[in-house]
Design an enzyme around this catalytic site. Structure first.
Site, PDB file in Angstrom:
ATOM      1  N   LYS A 483      -2.774  -8.519   6.948  1.00 18.94           N
ATOM      2  CA  LYS A 483      -1.898  -7.794   5.576  1.00 18.94           C
ATOM      3  C   LYS A 483      -1.328  -7.785   5.023  1.00 18.94           C
ATOM      4  O   LYS A 483      -1.414  -9.155   4.237  1.00 18.94           O
ATOM      5  CB  LYS A 483      -0.344  -7.417   6.899  1.00 18.94           C
ATOM      6  CG  LYS A 483       0.356  -8.606   6.815  1.00 18.94           C
ATOM      7  CD  LYS A 483       1.615  -8.595   7.879  1.00 18.94           C
ATOM      8  CE  LYS A 483       2.856  -9.850   7.895  1.00 18.94           C
ATOM      9  NZ  LYS A 483       4.315  -8.821   8.590  1.00 18.94           N
ATOM     10  N   ARG A 581      15.011  -7.084  13.407  1.00 25.22           N
ATOM     11  CA  ARG A 581      14.852  -6.271  12.336  1.00 25.22           C
ATOM     12  C   ARG A 581      14.138  -4.875  12.698  1.00 25.22           C
ATOM     13  O   ARG A 581      15.014  -3.658  13.578  1.00 25.22           O
ATOM     14  CB  ARG A 581      13.253  -7.241  11.534  1.00 25.22           C
ATOM     15  CG  ARG A 581      13.728  -7.822  10.550  1.00 25.22           C
ATOM     16  CD  ARG A 581      12.782  -8.496   9.684  1.00 25.22           C
ATOM     17  NE  ARG A 581      11.290  -8.506  10.356  1.00 25.22           N
ATOM     18  CZ  ARG A 581      10.092  -9.192   9.703  1.00 25.22           C
ATOM     19  NH1 ARG A 581      10.229  -9.286   9.200  1.00 25.22           N
ATOM     20  NH2 ARG A 581       9.300  -9.435  10.768  1.00 25.22           N
ATOM     21  N   TYR A 709       8.484 -13.327 -27.106  1.00 18.35           N
ATOM     22  CA  TYR A 709      10.127 -12.396 -26.888  1.00 18.35           C
ATOM     23  C   TYR A 709      11.707 -13.365 -27.282  1.00 18.35           C
ATOM     24  O   TYR A 709      11.695 -14.516 -26.157  1.00 18.35           O
ATOM     25  CB  TYR A 709      10.525 -11.238 -26.108  1.00 18.35           C
ATOM     26  CG  TYR A 709       9.351 -10.660 -26.020  1.00 18.35           C
ATOM     27  CD1 TYR A 709       9.329  -9.580 -26.632  1.00 18.35           C
ATOM     28  CD2 TYR A 709       8.365  -9.966 -25.007  1.00 18.35           C
ATOM     29  CE1 TYR A 709       8.231  -8.493 -27.178  1.00 18.35           C
ATOM     30  CE2 TYR A 709       7.462  -9.477 -25.232  1.00 18.35           C
ATOM     31  CZ  TYR A 709       6.750  -8.421 -25.971  1.00 18.35           C
ATOM     32  OH  TYR A 709       6.196  -7.631 -25.487  1.00 18.35           O
ATOM     33  N   MET A 758       4.480  -9.369 -20.421  1.00 18.65           N
ATOM     34  CA  MET A 758       3.346  -8.606 -19.453  1.00 18.65           C
ATOM     35  C   MET A 758       2.080  -8.447 -19.080  1.00 18.65           C
ATOM     36  O   MET A 758       1.809  -8.720 -17.950  1.00 18.65           O
ATOM     37  CB  MET A 758       3.622  -6.875 -19.654  1.00 18.65           C
ATOM     38  CG  MET A 758       2.774  -6.102 -18.773  1.00 18.65           C
ATOM     39  SD  MET A 758       3.351  -4.668 -19.594  1.00 18.65           S
ATOM     40  CE  MET A 758       4.677  -3.470 -19.095  1.00 18.65           C
TER      41      MET A 758
END
Length: 814
Positions: A483, A581, A709, A758
């Site tokens: 998964k 869950r 930054y 980023m």
């Protein structure tokens, strides 16, 4: 491994200092730097021409090592540890390995020859591993030290062995034979490597064949000269492309990118395709085919598996190069025989008319230099090489023998001149000994199509899978979780490998993950752990099996099945035992039973639950309660429904920590990808994913200047700053920046400075030799995803699954 010192003393004929209690050891080491050295380690203090391990014994004692095999006891240490004194510690290591080998009885393949040993070994491991738990030589551990270390790696779960044996002089093979003790022998070939250690070819053949004195069968290319040296009791199984008297006769057709081999044996005849055209790969593959025939594999299995063979790393790898060049990377060894093979391989690369050879000094030829380089010159002419770059003092002296040759004394000199050498529209063979580090030349010539890539080692996946399989009972089934894009590693490629290894189930989170696997041809049973009701029709279309965790979901799925008029469609019932869950609570079970008793539309294929804290020792009692609850509730369903389903509750940590709760199946997740919560187990797993990038730019800033930054980093002194094109959009946490984390450049840690941006991050490389374009390891072995997770207060799962899809995945096998 658990061997008593008394048995070890007898096996190596050692003299112990003082009395020996009923002590046992579970680890053997020759490396004082190994982190696996501990109180149960037996350390062999080997003595070499440039190193004496006895000098490290005091440090090892300080680290907790108590048992040593020595030539002598170092001064002032006789009372601080247990010493087993022998005349020769290397011989003692070999004697112990031979004793240890005799504790096991299963088929063992012993491989020797001048070339191809590692490739044949790795290919046989790939071909046979779906059916056996194989112990094999790691890397190229085929020496007088490597072979015993390989054999000592056997444990009680192995049922097949594949070991290489390499020799360079008379007398060595007899030692290796008694350690490997092969039942099946493979002779790859007899070439010129290590000729200098033998008087003549006859002596070399006799020495090689000493590995096979007690084998049940010897597999080889039919050769009258070699067979003349065989003892009468050695049974052979031969192949040939020329001699029809061989046991197996081969007819070959070569196409653009593959070879078709027609295999004829008595009244059996079949055809296989291999994805290679060079003679060396054909020969290596045929050794594998005959091994499978001897082991009575069906022709269908042989055909299916052999076509999946792959190039072994560091051996004749074809790569895209700069300026429309094609590279043949053979920067692994440099001997005359392998040069012939490499040039033969080059001949099959028809893309470019222009051919270039980059060649280092040639070793292990057994020829005088004048004769050797005259022969090399003949090869170069016959293979129509356009130009030659000679690198090394010896080959440079003979450059006059080569067409259009340029010489350099060393690799660094070549690299300095690289910009003026003009490579374009040509095929380049890079052929050099390891000591020349031609990988730096390959790096310069290789096309840089992606600066950031997540490399996935499929061999490591196989290793980790087999490690966990070794912990299972023979009858226990295995589901592997793929998964979340295979935990960030790429679900299809891993699923394909898992299918090869014949796992029983794949697990995905959502239906679309399973649908993608089906579209890629994966036909293993796939369980959807969190099925959405809107996807039920597609799940039925693609034969995906849902986890059913509530009455609402069950009724909705029954409706979908009834619309398709299906019967006994497999479902998996999830029981809540404390995770809280998803799953049926105990009070829901009577209603569940009532519904299932009144329908034939579905069949309960399995009953499962999920352990919440199997990795936390302090929650041991809670986990035992979960297991008890599962036993109670699953038994209730089995009795009330009169069914015999698969039961499973163990995840990765459960496999290791709760072996008595294996039930009928276990679910392997993060462990497959090389991550364990236990330090000892982590040492047994191989790193799967390595996230790499490069340095885009290097600049020097002065004290008081800032980076990134918000000026979160301000230099206190003159600082070299490397900018690397990867950031939080690629999955790198901002918490890993601002001096918390690091990347690895040229083997050294470079601290990340300033905020992670980023699309990029910056690192301090003031004290690290590097250039723009140098490789950067974001994570892999160092730093590991566990290291990053601990520093950023998260878990390895999050690190792996956060790597964005814009990062290219590159899969390889070693």
């Amino acid at each position: 491994m658990s061997i008593t010192l008394q048995n070890i003393i007898q096996s190596i004929q050692a003299k112990p200092n003082g009395k020996i209690a009923l002590e046992t050891i579970d680890n053997v080491s020759i490396d004082s730097r190994s982190l696996q050295n501990n109180s149960k380690t037996l350390f062999f203090a080997l003595v070499g021409p440039n190193n004496d391990a006895h000098t490290y014994i005091n440090d090892l004692i300080a680290k907790g090592v108590r048992f040593f095999v020595v030539n002598y006891i170092p001064e002032n240490l006789d009372s601080k540890a247990v010493f087993l004194v022998v005349e020769d510690t290397l011989k003692a290591l070999q004697d112990f390995a031979a004793y240890y080998r005799n504790l096991f009885s299963f088929p063992v393949i012993g491989i020797t020859g001048s070339n191809g040993k590692t490739i044949v070994k790795e290919w046989l491991n790939f071909l046979l591993s779906p059916d056996y738990n194989i112990i094999r030589s790691p890397k190229s551990y085929n020496s007088q030290v490597g072979v015993p270390l390989s054999v000592i790696g056997i444990n009680e779960n192995h049922n097949f062995g594949i070991f290489e044996a390499g020799i360079s002089k008379v007398g060595e093979m007899e030692r290796l034979q008694r350690i490997i003790k092969p039942t099946i022998g493979i002779l790859t070939n007899i070439g010129s490597a290590h000729d200098e250690g033998f008087l003549n070819i006859s002596q070399k053949i006799k020495e090689k064949l000493a590995l096979f004195t007690d084998v049940q069968v010897l597999i080889l290319n039919k050769n009258k000269t070699i067979e003349a040296f065989l003892k009468p009791n050695v049974k052979t199984f031969t192949w040939s492309t020329q001699d029809k008297k061989a046991d197996v006769f081969i007819q070959k057709k070569t196409f653009e990118d593959y070879s078709e081999l027609r295999i004829s044996r008595k009244d059996i005849c079949f055809t296989i395709d291999i994805p290679f055209t060079d003679e060396a790969s054909v020969e290596n593959s045929l050794h594998c085919v005959l091994t499978m025939l001897y082991l009575e594999y069906s022709t269908e299995v042989i055909v299916a598996r052999v076509k999946e063979l792959y190039p072994v790393e560091m051996r004749l790898k074809v790569k895209n190069g700069i300026n429309n060049c094609t590279l043949i990377d053979d920067s692994y060894s440099s001997d005359f025989q392998s040069l012939k093979i490499a040039l033969d391989f080059l001949e099959n690369q028809k893309k470019h008319k222009k051919r270039t050879l980059i060649l280092s000094d040639i070793f292990q030829s057994g020829l005088a230099e004048e004769e050797l380089y005259s022969k090399v010159s003949q090869l170069i002419i016959s293979n129509k090489i356009s130009r030659v770059f000679c690198i090394g003092e010896t080959v440079s002296r003979f450059k006059h023998k080569f067409i259009n040759a340029t010489s350099f004394l060393g690799t660094e000199d070549f690299i300095k001149a690289f910009e003026n050498l003009q490579f374009s529209d040509e095929t380049i063979l890079i052929k050099g000994s390891r000591q020349f580090e031609f990988e730096h030349i390959v790096s310069l010539l290789e096309e840089k199509t992606h600066e950031t890539v997540l490399e996935i080692n499929l061999n490591a996946i196989s290793h980790n899978l087999n490690y966990f399989k070794s912990k299972l009972k023979p009858e226990t089934k295995l589901m592997v979780m793929v998964k979340a894009f295979g935990y960030g590693s790429g679900s299809f490629e891993i699923a394909k490998l898992l299918a090869h290894h014949q796992v029983d189930y794949l697990g995905v989170a959502f239906a679309d993950e399973g649908i993608d696997l089906r579209k890629e041809g994966i036909d293993l049973p796939i369980m959807v752990m969190n099925p959405e009701m809107t996807s039920f029709q597609l799940m039925l279309q693609y034969h995906l099996e849902p986890e059913i965790y509530s009455i609402r979901v069950l009724k909705a799925f029954l409706k979908a099945v009834e619309e398709k008029q299906l019967d006994e469609y497999p479902i998996h019932i999830k029981i809540n035992t404390g995770m809280n869950r998803l799953g049926f609570d105990p009070e829901m079970l009577p209603e569940l039973v009532s519904i299932l008793k009144n329908t034939q539309r579905v069949k309960v294929k399995s009953i499962l639950s999920h352990l919440a804290s199997s990795d936390v020792p302090s929650h041991h009692e809670f986990t035992l309660q979960q297991i008890a609850s599962f036993e109670r509730d699953s038994s209730f369903l089995i009795q009330e429904l009169s069914i015999d389903p698969i039961r499973h509750i163990c995840n990765t940590s459960g496999i290791s920590n709760y072996p008595n709760a294996q039930y009928d199946m276990v679910r392997l997740g993060i462990g497959l990808y090389g991550v364990s919560n236990e330090e000892e187990e982590q040492q047994m797993l191989e790193n799967v994913g390595t996230l790499k990038s490069i340095i885009s730019q290097i600049r020097t800033i002065e004290a008081g200047e800032s980076v990134g930054y918000s000026r979160r980093f301000v230099a206190m002194k003159t600082t070299r700053v490397a900018t690397i094109p990867i950031g939080y959009a690629d999955g790198i946490s901002r918490h890993w920046g601002n001096g918390v984390g690091y990347v690895t450049i040229n083997g050294k840690a470079a601290t990340i400075i300033g905020s992670v941006c980023m699309d990029m991050l910056m690192a301090d490389v003031t004290d690290i030799p590097c250039l723009e374009g140098s490789e950067v390891i974001i994570f892999g072995k160092n730093p590991s995803v566990t290291t990053i997770a601990n520093a950023t207060k998260t878990i390895p799962y999050e690190i792996l699954t956060s790597i964005s899809l814009r990062v290219k995945r590159m899969f390889y096998r070693e």
